[in-house]
Motif scaffolding. Structure first.
Motif, PDB file in Angstrom:
ATOM      1  N   PRO A 199       0.576  -1.250  -0.110  1.00 30.43           N
ATOM      2  CA  PRO A 199       0.330   0.033   0.052  1.00 30.43           C
ATOM      3  C   PRO A 199       0.859   1.327   0.276  1.00 30.43           C
ATOM      4  N   MET A 200       1.987   1.316   0.733  1.00 32.26           N
ATOM      5  CA  MET A 200       2.849   2.542   0.611  1.00 32.26           C
ATOM      6  C   MET A 200       3.457   3.076  -0.341  1.00 32.26           C
ATOM      7  N   THR A 204       2.474   1.562  -3.820  1.00 33.38           N
ATOM      8  CA  THR A 204       1.034   2.428  -4.431  1.00 33.38           C
ATOM      9  C   THR A 204       0.738   3.880  -3.977  1.00 33.38           C
ATOM     10  N   THR A 205       0.667   4.155  -2.825  1.00 34.96           N
ATOM     11  CA  THR A 205       0.374   5.408  -2.423  1.00 34.96           C
ATOM     12  C   THR A 205       1.173   5.967  -2.728  1.00 34.96           C
ATOM     13  N   PHE A 206       2.044   5.640  -2.622  1.00 37.50           N
ATOM     14  CA  PHE A 206       3.541   7.272  -2.824  1.00 37.50           C
ATOM     15  C   PHE A 206       4.390   7.004  -4.181  1.00 37.50           C
ATOM     16  N   GLU A 207       4.499   6.151  -4.840  1.00 41.28           N
ATOM     17  CA  GLU A 207       4.858   5.796  -5.977  1.00 41.28           C
ATOM     18  C   GLU A 207       5.349   6.906  -6.798  1.00 41.28           C
ATOM     19  N   SER A 242      -0.210  -0.480   8.639  1.00 39.15           N
ATOM     20  CA  SER A 242       0.122   0.316   7.454  1.00 39.15           C
ATOM     21  C   SER A 242      -0.834   1.449   7.924  1.00 39.15           C
ATOM     22  N   LEU A 294       0.231   5.092   6.785  1.00 36.87           N
ATOM     23  CA  LEU A 294      -0.053   5.830   5.273  1.00 36.87           C
ATOM     24  C   LEU A 294      -1.176   6.815   5.602  1.00 36.87           C
ATOM     25  N   GLY A 328       0.682  10.565   4.770  1.00 39.99           N
ATOM     26  CA  GLY A 328      -0.096  10.943   4.332  1.00 39.99           C
ATOM     27  C   GLY A 328      -0.448  12.652   4.695  1.00 39.99           C
TER      28      GLY A 328
END
Lengths: 96, 197
Positions: free
Chosen positions: A87-88, A90-93, B39, B43, B47
């Protein structure tokens, strides 16, 4: 397990308890140094990992467990890492 | 009635008794449950434009006390198992009851902490920090409560089971211990992540 072996184990449990208590004090003491965030995260997670390893190794007897349990844990760690990092990524690619 | 197999002797395939294999599989699923929330925490934090330091909003001395309570309860738990291994039922009862008491003390401290937050109008809906703080600590607290309930049941039936099948009883306590140590292990990571960083 013989009675002598158990007595030896008990001494180890008490030593681990002392180490866990000391490391808790260290964790809190370091937090009062107000280190820059990346260093604070690295140190706090390092100490937590050492404490967690002590609990898992000695209290949960992972230091002398059967292969099937290590197998279960190896799969768990792989999936845990995927759960944490995919997830990290893909989110912060774009940021990497 | 058919007896559950391999509650004492190791299963020929796995090499461990069924209860231990079962509890490790359960703990693997628990790692994924807490892993998903960790996780989510990472995030949310990475973020966010700004993220408060936990020590500025939360009560670090109370959380440190709770850490000590859980660590101590882990030791009393493993000592209760060791007492059964040397056939000392009296010591087992003392250590196991201490584990339950320390778990309850953890929840009492936690309830004071929650109470103080609610008094200051800090709820899960207040902001993202409190949302993830209450979710993680609340789920962990439910695990402590679940452990206390199971341990209380095991303590209440201990004498009759010890008289009937001491090896099976010792294995049950080992399984209960594995769960309890896992709950301690989760808190070891929650404490710095939420309260200190």
């Amino acid at each position: 397990m013989t009675q002598d072996e158990i007595k030896k184990h008990v001494r180890i449990y008490i030593a681990v308890f002392a180490a866990l208590a000391a490391l808790t004090v260290v964790t809190v003491a370091i937090s009062y140094l107000h280190l820059p965030l990346p260093y604070a995260i690295a140190v706090a997670l390092l100490v937590a990992t050492i404490k967690g390893s002590l609990v898992a190794s000695y209290f949960m007897h992972l230091i002398s467990e059967r292969a099937v349990i290590y197998g279960v844990l190896a799969f768990t760690l792989i999936f845990f890492a995927a759960l944490l990092f995919i997830p990290m990524y893909t989110t912060f690619e774009g940021s990497f | 009635m058919m007896e559950i197999p391999y509650t004492v002797k190791p299963h020929p395939v796995t090499g461990v008794y069924n209860g231990k294999f079962g509890i490790w599989l359960f703990l693997a699923s628990e790692v994924m449950l807490f892993g998903a929330l960790f996780s989510a925490y990472v995030l949310l934090r990475v973020g966010a434009d700004t993220w408060p330091r936990g020590s500025a909003l939360l009560n670090v001395p109370l959380a440190t006390l709770n850490t000590m309570l859980l660590i101590t309860s882990s030791v009393t738990m493993v000592m209760s198992w060791a007492s059964l291994k040397v056939n000392n039922f009296g010591k087992y009862r003392f250590y196991f009851a201490s584990t339950i008491f320390l778990g309850l003390a953890f929840l009492v401290v936690k309830s004071f902490e929650y109470g103080a937050k609610f008094e200051h109008n800090h709820f899960p809906s207040t902001d993202t920090f409190y949302a993830i703080y209450f979710t993680l600590t609340g789920l962990h607290g439910l695990h402590v409560l679940g452990g206390i309930l199971v341990n209380t049941y095991l303590l209440s039936t201990a004498k009759s089971m010890w008289n009937r099948d001491p090896e099976h009883m010792t294995n049950r306590i080992e399984c209960a211990g594995l769960y309890w140590h896992f709950v301690d292990l989760v808190w070891i990571f929650l404490f710095p992540v939420l309260y200190l960083l």
